[in-house]
Design an enzyme around this catalytic site. Sequence first.
Site, short mmCIF file in Angstrom:
data_model
loop_
_atom_site.label_atom_id
_atom_site.label_comp_id
_atom_site.label_asym_id
_atom_site.label_seq_id
_atom_site.Cartn_x
_atom_site.Cartn_y
_atom_site.Cartn_z
N THR A 134 45.32 -27.14 -31.63
CA THR A 134 44.71 -26.21 -30.68
C THR A 134 44.68 -26.85 -29.31
OG1 THR A 134 42.65 -25.17 -29.97
CG2 THR A 134 42.43 -27.02 -31.50
N GLY A 135 45.16 -26.13 -28.33
CA GLY A 135 45.18 -26.70 -26.99
C GLY A 135 46.17 -25.95 -26.12
N ARG A 189 54.17 -13.96 -23.45
CA ARG A 189 54.06 -15.41 -23.64
C ARG A 189 53.67 -15.75 -25.09
NH1 ARG A 189 49.81 -19.06 -25.44
NH2 ARG A 189 50.16 -21.06 -24.45
N THR A 241 41.13 -20.85 -30.61
CA THR A 241 42.15 -20.72 -31.65
C THR A 241 41.57 -21.27 -32.95
OG1 THR A 241 44.02 -20.88 -30.16
CG2 THR A 241 44.38 -21.74 -32.38
N1 ASP Z 1 47.28 -23.32 -28.55
C1 ASP Z 1 46.95 -21.96 -28.24
C2 ASP Z 1 48.02 -21.37 -27.36
O1 ASP Z 1 48.51 -22.05 -26.49
C3 ASP Z 1 45.64 -21.83 -27.55
C4 ASP Z 1 44.48 -22.57 -28.18
O2 ASP Z 1 44.68 -23.47 -28.96
O3 ASP Z 1 43.33 -22.24 -27.88
O4 ASP Z 1 48.35 -20.22 -27.52
#
Ligand code: ASP
Length: 332
Positions: free
Chosen positions: A248-249, A226, A198
Site C-alpha cells: 500500500t502506498g 489511472r 487500500t
Molecule cells: N497503492 C494504491 C494505488 O496507488 C494506493 C494505496 O495504497 O493507498 O492505487
Amino acid sequence: MRLVYLVLLAGFAMSHDSVARDKPAATALVIHGGAGVISRADIPEQDLDEIHAALDRALTAGEAVLSKGGTALDAVTAAVVVLEDSPFFNAGKGAVYNAEGGHELDASIMEGHSRRAGAVAGVTTVRNPIQLAREVMEHSPHVMLAGEGAEAFADTRSSIVRVARDYFDTPHRLQQLRKAQAEQKSAAVSGPGTYFGTVGAVALDRHGHIAAATSTGGMTNKRWSRVGDSPIIGAGTYATEDCGVSGTGWGEYYIRAVAAHDICARMAYRGDTLAQAADAVINGHIPRLGGDGGAIALDRHGNIAMPFNTGGMYRGWIKPDGSRGTAIFKGD
Ligand code: ASP
C-alpha cells in the site's frame, strides 16, 4: 532385513502422521487497511475505535477459515471482503473518488504454491472487487481484466454482487476530492498523501500454502483511467511457496520497484529473512526512488513483517502462536 526396514518406515510414517493430527500446523494472517500521511490529530477518537473494530472483524473472518483447515486463498478473500465493506477504507464501499466524481476499483489475488493469480482494474459496479479478481483467476484463462471487459466478465459470474455506482459514495471521500481539486495547482495526477486506506491480506494456511490479496479505489482525483500497483501482480501483490506480500502506498513507485515481487525475490535469491527483505524495499528502495507507503508480508514459517515509511499504516495480525492485535500509528 528389508522387511524390518519397511515395517520401521511404516511405523515412523504413522507416528509422524499422528503427531501432525494432534497438533495442526501453525497458521498466520496479516492484514492492512492502507498506509499514508496521517497523525492522531487527523482522526476522531470514535473513528479510531471503529477502524480497530473493522480490522479485528477482518482478522476474525480470515481466522474462521484458517482454524477450520481452510485455504489461505479463502482466508485472504474473507478478510478483504470485510475491509471492502467498511466505509473506513479506500476499497469497495468508501473508495476514493476519481477526478470525474466516480469510483474505479482495482484488486488482485495470488496463490503462492500454484502461482495462480487474478486481477481486475477500473471496475465500477462490483461490490467486492477481490471476489471478481478471484473469479478471473479461477474461471477465465487470463490474469487481468480491465474496465468494460471486466464488467462484462462480471455479468457472466452469478456469484458477483453488482451495485449502483453511487453505492461507493461516502461524504468523507467527497470532501477529500474537493480538497484535492482545490489544491491542485498543476496537471499532474495525485501525489503523496492523496491516498490512504487500500486494503490487503496475506495468509499462511495449515497446508503450508500462502496467498495474498489487495483491493483499492486507487488515488483521489485520479484521471485518465489511472491504474496503480494494487491490481498488478508483482507490484502490489505477490506470493510464492515461501513468501506473500500486499503493498500500500504511492502506486507509481510500487510499480517501478516491482515492490511485492522484490521482497520475495530478495528472500529467494539473496537468502534475506522476511524482515530484511521487506525493510530493504519499503524503507530503502521505495523512499530512495521518491515514493512512500508500506507493506504486509509473511513467510512459510508464519513470520510476519509490516514495515511502513509513512505516519501510519492500519494493520492487524494473528501470529502462529495465536497472539493477535491491531495497530495504526508508528510504535503502536
Ligand atoms: N497503492 C494504491 C494505488 O496507488 C494506493 C494505496 O495504497 O493507498 O492505487
